[in-house]
Design an enzyme around this catalytic site. Structure first.
Site, mmCIF file in Angstrom:
data_model
loop_
_atom_site.group_PDB
_atom_site.id
_atom_site.type_symbol
_atom_site.label_atom_id
_atom_site.label_comp_id
_atom_site.label_asym_id
_atom_site.label_seq_id
_atom_site.Cartn_x
_atom_site.Cartn_y
_atom_site.Cartn_z
ATOM 1 N N LYS A 1 43.346 34.855 45.848
ATOM 2 C CA LYS A 1 42.769 33.513 45.682
ATOM 3 C C LYS A 1 43.726 32.411 46.143
ATOM 4 C CE LYS A 1 39.164 34.999 42.771
ATOM 5 N NZ LYS A 1 39.431 36.433 42.856
HETATM 6 C C1 LIG Z 1 38.383 37.405 43.274
HETATM 7 C C2 LIG Z 1 38.871 38.783 43.551
HETATM 8 C C3 LIG Z 1 38.079 39.737 44.226
HETATM 9 C C4 LIG Z 1 36.656 39.470 44.633
HETATM 10 O O1 LIG Z 1 36.514 38.550 45.663
HETATM 11 P P1 LIG Z 1 35.104 37.835 45.934
HETATM 12 O O2 LIG Z 1 35.367 36.836 46.964
HETATM 13 O O3 LIG Z 1 34.714 37.228 44.604
HETATM 14 O O4 LIG Z 1 34.148 38.890 46.347
HETATM 15 C C5 LIG Z 1 38.632 40.984 44.468
HETATM 16 N N1 LIG Z 1 39.881 41.293 44.064
HETATM 17 C C6 LIG Z 1 40.673 40.410 43.422
HETATM 18 C C7 LIG Z 1 42.026 40.831 42.969
HETATM 19 C C8 LIG Z 1 40.206 39.125 43.143
HETATM 20 O O5 LIG Z 1 40.996 38.265 42.486
#
Ligand SMILES: *Cc1c(COP(=O)(O)O)cnc(C)c1O
Length: 488
Positions: free
Chosen positions: A106
């Site tokens: 993120k």
């Molecule tokens: C947010 C997240 C995901 C999922 O990503 P999306 O864009 O919501 O599909 C997968 N792995 C981790 C570690 C995340 O923090």
């Protein structure tokens, strides 16, 4: 370029307004009226930050100096200037998205979103301060705090469920520095916390807070999606540079999926011109998307499982709505599907739409046991350490290679450092796991020799700055009180 709601094309916004609002007034998501093509062959010769500035300028053309924003957003925050390294692991490739300030994928988007919001505030002539409210089950909260701290014209409050996040995640949040941040535990689970935040938005929509405008940092904001498109180009460029592919060859991507933002960014890259082959949607035991992409039925009325990959424990994948909009270009149809989902808990797409979906996307799922086996196997065979989310995608990529591989490279997106989920990873390596999570981190380091990311290793020594704990009924009054204080 105009943005329009997925549910009603007549509801339009400028790119900056779409970033500020996050969600359209009818509950739809903002989409560009057309996805702008880019000169991808020249783009893949650039460095990552230049790629990022050019892709973002194509999508958000009203921002006057995207180059400066991108450089400010990422400067010195990631382990390397390339942001997202591509690593060869056996005959696959892993695209490491977790080399940022909080060791979560993120960070790629949340290093930039605050600057996009702050700039949009100026462009739209808004004097009010932006107050960002975020409910987190763990990862988003810290990445948002790190992105928003000390960004002019913004303040942020992060709510997390009391006792509901890991010790490491809690330590990451409660030690956050910055004069414009608050972190508050809520007595209740994540759903209570998220519902509380939604209620605050609804309450404040009616009676405006003086001098303050509420916004959210969650993944439906187009300003969070756009920065994620870049790493698909970057991975492709690396494969060309290494001689693994020729310019124009196809590359498949396998993505550990929750809210569908990460994988949708890959489809944007494809529509912008990049030769993306199949996008493989990997789910954990919460396999609502596997069922959807196999049958065309989306049904959220199912058991919710808590897994070792918690960031993918999601039953309603919000960004899927954007894909439906892109593939149908029919706002009334998308609105009707979303109304079915809200009112009846499920919907079924037409045969024609299912055919289009299956022409672009593959899918697969994987339970905790198979994910743990994958962590162990990849470590033993390749000396590469995956976190549980990445392991889900790795496992699904293996299945894909067996059934429909065509020799084109498969890139597995890696979304978290193994040290963010040390207990699950250490136990997958067959080791005993102690109670204290920081000790587990040290044990995992002792067992593998893989360096602990600096931000995580330093946590134990940091001062706790945020100790607020409130009842869930008190979230609104907490926000009103804090919004009224001039100095935090
Ligand atoms: C947010 C997240 C995901 C999922 O990503 P999306 O864009 O919501 O599909 C997968 N792995 C981790 C570690 C995340 O923090």
């Amino acid at each position: 370029m105009k943005y329009q709601s997925t549910r009603n094309r007549a509801l339009t916004a400028s790119p900056a307004a779409a970033v500020l609002r996050g969600i359209a007034p009818d509950g739809g998501l903002y989409m560009p009226e057309a996805i702008p093509p880019v000169d991808w062959q020249s783009l893949i010769k650039e460095d990552t930050l230049t790629m990022s500035a050019r892709i973002l300028s194509a999508l958000l053309p009203d921002y006057p100096d995207m180059d400066a924003l991108v450089r400010r957003g990422y400067a010195g925050k990631f382990e390397t200037e390339e942001l997202t390294p591509l690593v060869k692991v056996g005959d696959r490739y892993v695209l490491e998205l977790f080399r940022g300030p909080t060791s979560a994928f993120k960070d790629v988007a949340l290093s930039l979103l605050p600057l996009l919001i702050s700039e949009a505030r100026g462009m739209e002539g808004i004097a009010d301060e932006m107050l960002i409210l975020t409910a987190t089950s763990g990862d988003t909260g810290k990445a948002a705090l790190e992105g928003f701290h000390d960004v002019p014209g913004t303040r942020i409050i992060v709510f997390y469920p009391h006792g509901g996040v890991s010790a490491v995640q809690q330590a990451q949040m409660v030690t956050q520095e910055g004069g414009n941040v608050k972190v508050c535990a809520v007595c209740g689970n994540f759903d209570d916390t998220q519902t509380g935040v939604k209620k605050i938005f609804a309450a404040c929509a009616e009676k405006n807070l003086p001098g303050v405008r509420l916004s959210s940092a969650n993944s439906i904001n187009i300003g969070r999606l756009a920065p994620q498109i870049v790493y698909y180009f970057k991975a492709y460029a690396d494969l060309v540079r290494s001689g693994r592919i020729q310019v124009g060859d196809k590359v498949h991507f396998c993505v550990p999926t929750g809210n569908f933002g990460d994988i949708l960014a890959g489809y944007f890259a494809k529509r912008m011109g990049l030769p993306v082959g199949r996008l493989i949607c990997a789910s954990n035991r919460n396999d609502v998307l596997t069922e959807f992409l196999s049958t065309g039925v989306y049904d959220k009325r199912r058991t919710f499982y808590k897994t070792t990959s918690p960031s993918m424990d999601i039953l309603v994948s919000s960004n899927l709505e954007r894909l439906l909009s892109l593939l149908t270009e029919d706002d009334a149809y998308v609105a009707s599907l979303m109304a079915d989902l809200n009112e009846r808990g499920h919907y079924k797409v037409s045969e024609a739409l299912l055919t289009k979906l299956q022409a672009e996307f593959s899918c697969g799922c994987c339970d905790d046991r198979a994910a743990a086996e994958t962590i162990g196997k990849v470590w033993t065979e390749e000396k590469y350490l995956c976190d549980p989310h990445t392991a889900v995608a790795f496992h699904v990529a293996e299945q894909f290679g067996k059934t429909c591989g065509d020799g084109a490279p498969v890139v597995v997106l890696s979304t978290a450092s193994p040290y963010k989920f040390p207990a699950a990873v250490l136990s997958a390596l067959g080791q005993k796991v102690q109670e204290d999570e920081f000790s587990v981190m040290e044990d995992l380091h002792a067992c593998t020799g893989i360096p602990v990311p600096r931000n995580l290793a330093a946590l134990r020594e940091k001062t706790v700055r945020h100790k607020d704990v409130i009842a869930r009924e008190d979230m609104l009054s907490y926000v009103l009180e804090k919004a009224g204080e001039t100095q935090w």
